[in-house]
Design a protein around this motif. Structure first.
Motif, mmCIF file in Angstrom:
data_model
loop_
_atom_site.group_PDB
_atom_site.id
_atom_site.type_symbol
_atom_site.label_atom_id
_atom_site.label_comp_id
_atom_site.label_asym_id
_atom_site.label_seq_id
_atom_site.Cartn_x
_atom_site.Cartn_y
_atom_site.Cartn_z
ATOM 1 N N LYS A 100 0.933 -1.298 -0.063
ATOM 2 C CA LYS A 100 0.122 -0.048 0.020
ATOM 3 C C LYS A 100 0.912 1.276 0.078
ATOM 4 N N TRP A 120 -0.085 10.680 12.429
ATOM 5 C CA TRP A 120 -1.697 10.379 12.269
ATOM 6 C C TRP A 120 -2.509 10.853 13.140
ATOM 7 N N ARG A 124 -5.276 13.379 11.627
ATOM 8 C CA ARG A 124 -6.662 12.794 12.017
ATOM 9 C C ARG A 124 -7.544 13.937 12.399
ATOM 10 N N HIS A 251 -6.570 13.185 -0.619
ATOM 11 C CA HIS A 251 -7.344 12.133 -0.424
ATOM 12 C C HIS A 251 -8.711 12.411 -0.451
ATOM 13 N N ALA A 255 -11.309 9.853 -3.199
ATOM 14 C CA ALA A 255 -12.192 9.298 -2.632
ATOM 15 C C ALA A 255 -13.575 9.861 -2.965
ATOM 16 N N ARG A 321 -3.372 -4.335 6.883
ATOM 17 C CA ARG A 321 -2.490 -3.731 8.114
ATOM 18 C C ARG A 321 -1.327 -4.554 8.412
ATOM 19 N N PHE A 379 -16.774 -1.625 4.320
ATOM 20 C CA PHE A 379 -16.510 -0.837 3.082
ATOM 21 C C PHE A 379 -16.055 0.730 3.394
ATOM 22 N N GLN A 385 -9.437 4.462 12.742
ATOM 23 C CA GLN A 385 -9.132 4.717 11.361
ATOM 24 C C GLN A 385 -9.972 4.746 10.416
ATOM 25 N N CYS A 387 -13.278 5.503 7.985
ATOM 26 C CA CYS A 387 -13.167 6.452 6.904
ATOM 27 C C CYS A 387 -13.844 8.020 7.570
ATOM 28 N N SER A 393 -19.934 11.462 2.493
ATOM 29 C CA SER A 393 -20.280 10.773 1.231
ATOM 30 C C SER A 393 -21.691 10.277 1.146
#
Ligand code: HEM
Length: 440
Positions: A100, A120, A124, A251, A255, A321, A379, A385, A387, A393
């Motif tokens: 990844k 992170w 975040r 990102h 997305a 992961r 999904f 972590q 989405c 969305s």
């Protein structure tokens, strides 16, 4: 110390060939139309599903080792184990395993999804502020509704919705929502991002040559941010982001611009082929006040339809992961630091040994049932972590679909989905087409 069971070398080859390699061949970061067509024809996702079901029945339901190409990975399928992994991300399980990282570094080297502590945490809280994660409505929901309706009306004027149409429309919607109206026609920015994403498929492990140009293009809109665009929220956002803000915006663009329209086109195909559910959706929309963002966000059955398209054909087929320390799973199995962990969404979402509606379109399970609490459905991922753009969305999806369905019926054009038959494991969004029939 209990060591998890291990699939054999032959089973590892089968797993790699049917469940892991197809994901790489069809495009890890940017789907490729030709390979997707071939994979569809060969029913590759069903083969992967069958392989994993056989392995889980033999070695599961707890975690077990399986070889993915040359590396031994742990496959996790039980919701309790999935929760253990995702609740422990990114502190115990980092979300940037080698492959990844080698791909995503091309177009978003500073991204949240590749970050480990302490970057992170800073990135975040920044993202959660801008995206209003976990809030019932985004502060700019009113403006986003206007944009969504405008795009839906342009789509409706075409009479038929193809992938090309909905993708173009969502790329524009994305630029308008994220960067503002001034970016509406900036196709060049989207093209640079798409070219970098295509390069990422080759997992070259280095930042793409066009990356500085992409940052430069985004900076045109972040320097003097337009009111009511996502970038207008950057100035007040908390969190240290360790690098240029533009590096975080990428990102959001990818997305919203690519992933969301694929899911919405599949939702339309499901509704076009399930007349009873289409009627229920249209009744819910008819009873709502579409001028009110709150009323749109409360279209729970419609949201359930979108969740179902995402469950049935997850646009993130697997989560990866890597364990940062020796870890002991809830059932007692221990794996050492450095172990790769795989959560295979295509299998978990359709596991008929666990879910009785695995292969049918079941929006009620989300609007009235417990599907939303099931850690087997990832999904949008789950845990720290998960989405951060999930709420936004779904709201944009509800808005576009509600506007389209308010005055239109739907006509399936070749998807061959059928309410009386188990739904297929693949629905090629490149070839999915849905007709709109005016109802007033
Ligand atoms: C239907 C559309 C979308 C889907 C299916 C989706 C799915 C996901 C998934 C599965 C992850 C976890 C990936 C992993 O851990 O390996 C994720 C993370 C993320 N998503 Fe989304 N996403 C969508 C839309 C969005 C949007 C619109 C935004 C922003 C505007 C967004 C921002 C992010 C970010 C920043 C992360 C990284 C979170 C972290 O690592 O802490 N997503 N998304």
């Amino acid at each position: 110390m209990v060591t998890p069971p291990s699939a054999s070398i032959i089973e590892g080859i089968q797993f790699t060939a049917t469940a892991a390699a197809p994901n790489a061949i069809t495009g890890l970061f940017s789907r490729k139309e030709g390979p997707v067509k071939v994979a569809n024809f060969l029913d590759v996702d069903r083969r992967g599903f069958d392989t994993i079901r056989g392995l889980v029945r033999k070695y599961g339901p707890g975690p077990f080792y399986v070889r993915v190409a040359a590396a031994n990975s742990i496959l996790v399928t039980d919701p309790e184990d999935i929760k253990f992994v995702l609740d422990g991300s990114p502190s115990k399980f980092a979300s940037n395993p080698a492959k990844k990282q080698a791909g995503m570094v091309v177009f978003q080297p500073d991204s949240l999804t590749l970050s480990r502590s302490p970057e992170w945490e800073g990135r975040r809280s920044f993202a959660e502020h801008v995206l209003a994660t976990g809030k019932p409505l985004h502060p700019f929901a009113g403006r986003f509704l206007e944009v969504a309706y405008d795009e839906a009306d342009q789509l409706a004027a075409k009479g038929t919705i193809t992938w090309e149409d909905i993708n173009e429309s969502f790329q524009r919607l994305t630029r308008r929502v994220v960067l503002g109206e001034a970016a509406a026609r900036d196709k060049q920015l989207t093209e640079i991002l798409q070219s970098l994403m295509a390069e990422a498929n080759g997992t070259p492990g280095k930042v793409g040559e066009q990356y500085p140009e992409l940052l430069h293009c985004i900076a045109r809109y972040t320097k003097e941010p337009e009111a009511n665009s996502l970038v207008a929220l950057i100035a007040d956002a908390p969190g240290k982001i360790y690098g240029p803000v533009e590096g975080q915006v990428i990102h959001w663009l990818f997305a919203m611009g690519d992933t969301l329209p694929a899911n919405l086109l599949r939702t339309l195909a499901l509704l076009a082929t399930h007349p009873v559910k289409l009627t229920l959706t249209k009744e819910e929309i008819a009873a709502a006040d579409l001028s009110d963002p709150q009323s749109v966000a409360k279209l729970d059955y419609l949201a359930g339809c979108i969740y179902e398209a995402m469950r049935l054909w997850p646009t993130t087929p697997m989560l990866a992961r890597v364990a940062l320390e020796d870890v002991t799973f809830p059932g007692g199995a221990t794996v050492p630091a450095g172990t790769d962990v795989v959560i295979h969404n295509i299998f978990n979402h359709r596991n008929g040994d666990r879910i009785d509606y695995a292969d049918r379109f079941a929006p009620d399970e989300w609007s009235k049932g417990d599907a939303g609490k099931d850690w087997g459905f990832n999904f949008f991922s789950h845990g720290p972590q998960g989405c951060p753009g999930a709420g936004l969305s779904i709201f944009l999806g509800q808005a576009v679909l509600a506007r389209l369905l308010q005055n239109h019926g739907l006509e399936d054009q070749g998807s061959e989905l059928h309410p009386g038959k188990p739904l297929p494991y693949t629905l090629n969004h490149f070839t999915t087409t849905v007709g709109l029939t005016p109802t007033v």
